[in-house]
Design a protein around this motif. Structure first.
Motif, PDB file in Angstrom:
ATOM      1  N   VAL A 226     -18.795 -27.374  37.657  1.00 49.42           N
ATOM      2  CA  VAL A 226     -17.433 -27.096  37.187  1.00 49.42           C
ATOM      3  C   VAL A 226     -16.479 -28.198  37.632  1.00 49.42           C
ATOM      4  O   VAL A 226     -15.618 -28.651  36.858  1.00 49.42           O
ATOM      5  N   ILE A 227     -16.615 -28.651  38.875  1.00 51.77           N
ATOM      6  CA  ILE A 227     -15.760 -29.721  39.385  1.00 51.77           C
ATOM      7  C   ILE A 227     -15.954 -31.000  38.572  1.00 51.77           C
ATOM      8  O   ILE A 227     -14.984 -31.693  38.215  1.00 51.77           O
ATOM      9  N   LEU A 228     -17.196 -31.312  38.234  1.00 51.02           N
ATOM     10  CA  LEU A 228     -17.471 -32.487  37.405  1.00 51.02           C
ATOM     11  C   LEU A 228     -16.853 -32.348  36.024  1.00 51.02           C
ATOM     12  O   LEU A 228     -16.262 -33.301  35.493  1.00 51.02           O
ATOM     13  N   ILE A 229     -16.967 -31.172  35.437  1.00 57.65           N
ATOM     14  CA  ILE A 229     -16.437 -30.952  34.093  1.00 57.65           C
ATOM     15  C   ILE A 229     -14.918 -31.061  34.087  1.00 57.65           C
ATOM     16  O   ILE A 229     -14.321 -31.673  33.185  1.00 57.65           O
ATOM     17  N   VAL A 230     -14.267 -30.487  35.096  1.00 59.51           N
ATOM     18  CA  VAL A 230     -12.809 -30.566  35.184  1.00 59.51           C
ATOM     19  C   VAL A 230     -12.365 -32.024  35.297  1.00 59.51           C
ATOM     20  O   VAL A 230     -11.417 -32.459  34.619  1.00 59.51           O
ATOM     21  N   GLY A 231     -13.043 -32.799  36.146  1.00 59.11           N
ATOM     22  CA  GLY A 231     -12.701 -34.210  36.276  1.00 59.11           C
ATOM     23  C   GLY A 231     -12.915 -34.976  34.990  1.00 59.11           C
ATOM     24  O   GLY A 231     -12.084 -35.821  34.609  1.00 59.11           O
ATOM     25  N   PHE A 232     -13.997 -34.681  34.281  1.00 55.42           N
ATOM     26  CA  PHE A 232     -14.290 -35.361  33.016  1.00 55.42           C
ATOM     27  C   PHE A 232     -13.247 -35.018  31.959  1.00 55.42           C
ATOM     28  O   PHE A 232     -12.741 -35.904  31.256  1.00 55.42           O
ATOM     29  N   VAL A 233     -12.917 -33.735  31.852  1.00 54.78           N
ATOM     30  CA  VAL A 233     -11.930 -33.306  30.851  1.00 54.78           C
ATOM     31  C   VAL A 233     -10.560 -33.900  31.152  1.00 54.78           C
ATOM     32  O   VAL A 233      -9.842 -34.342  30.241  1.00 54.78           O
ATOM     33  N   ALA A 234     -10.178 -33.922  32.427  1.00 53.20           N
ATOM     34  CA  ALA A 234      -8.885 -34.501  32.803  1.00 53.20           C
ATOM     35  C   ALA A 234      -8.820 -35.971  32.434  1.00 53.20           C
ATOM     36  O   ALA A 234      -7.799 -36.459  31.926  1.00 53.20           O
ATOM     37  N   ASP A 235      -9.901 -36.694  32.662  1.00 51.84           N
ATOM     38  CA  ASP A 235      -9.922 -38.116  32.326  1.00 51.84           C
ATOM     39  C   ASP A 235      -9.803 -38.329  30.825  1.00 51.84           C
ATOM     40  O   ASP A 235      -9.021 -39.168  30.364  1.00 51.84           O
TER      41      ASP A 235
END
Length: 253
Positions: A226-235
């Motif tokens: 989830v942390i990876l996905i949030v960072g990817f989506v934010a970018d």
């Protein structure tokens, strides 16, 4: 479209190989959970609201701390770029503190603010502030001198020169700095939530910490995902459009 298909196939193969290795017993499920168990935890936590509530708490903390870091970092970066005394003092301090790992702020925050939301925000702000300050300072200093001379010749000076000439010309560097500041803020918050326990709100970092304490590796792996996905989506949603616009606007692409 083809890039999306290739990327999707790659991750499908990786997940399938991961699941096959788990079923073959290559490692203990206590150490490495299967993708199926990770997916089950994500689905269950979504249904009972645990994941959504934790995500909302984390994103609220991140947003507030990040915005405060921007509001402090950009003006300080402008000051250090314009005044030599500020560069020799605040600039040197920022350069040193940027290299400090985010987790190092946790003991200090706990001593100063205790187990409170203020401690969380302090850690996030410290993770954001120095990266944004240095990026703004660097952006101003990278402006070709002819811009300043031309604006001065046409009568621009003081705040007008800073606001209408120097700041717009340094925007590509500032945007890159805000992206870097977001990454540092995200890491800082995860460190804060792992080490600072607040009864009023449990975030993603707390779920990660409790998963480790309970040796629930499916929970640990799921929260990391989830942390990876949030960072990817934010970018992709926040920073990539701005970077593409800046490159096009300034003739860099």
């Amino acid at each position: 479209m083809m890039r999306f298909v290739r990327s999707s196939l790659f991750f499908i193969v990786v997940i399938a190989a991961w699941e096959a290795a788990c079923r073959a017993g290559w490692w203990s499920p206590v150490l490495v959970p299967s993708p199926l168990s990770v997916g089950q935890y994500l689905w269950t936590s979504l249904l009972d609201g645990t994941l959504l509530q934790a995500g909302a708490v984390t994103m609220t903390r991140l947003g507030i701390g990040y915005i405060i870091g921007l509001l402090l970092g950009i003006p300080l970066g402008l000051v250090t770029a314009r005044f030599q005394f500020a560069q020799d003092t605040i600039g040197v301090l920022a350069l040193g503190l940027q290299t400090l790992p985010s987790v190092c702020w946790v003991p200090l925050a706990l001593l100063w603010f205790g187990q409170t939301e203020t401690a969380m925000l302090f850690i996030v702000i410290m993770g954001t502030l120095w990266a944004v300050l240095l990026a703004t300072d660097h952006g101003i200093r990278q402006i070709p001198p002819i811009y300043r001379r031309a604006a001065t010749t046409m009568g621009s000076s003081g705040f007008h020169l800073l606001w209408h000439v120097l700041l717009p010309a340094s925007l590509p560097h500032i945007v890159s700095g805000t992206k870097q500041g977001w990454a540092f803020a995200w890491r800082s918050l995860m460190a804060a939530e792992i080490y600072v326990t607040i009864v009023s709100g449990f975030g993603l970092g707390h779920l990660l910490h409790y998963g480790r304490e309970l040796q629930a590796m499916d929970q640990v792996a799921a929260i990391m995902l989830v942390i990876l996905i949030v960072g990817f989506v934010a970018d992709k949603a926040l920073f990539s459009p701005w970077e593409r616009f800046m490159r096009k606007r300034w003739g860099l692409s």
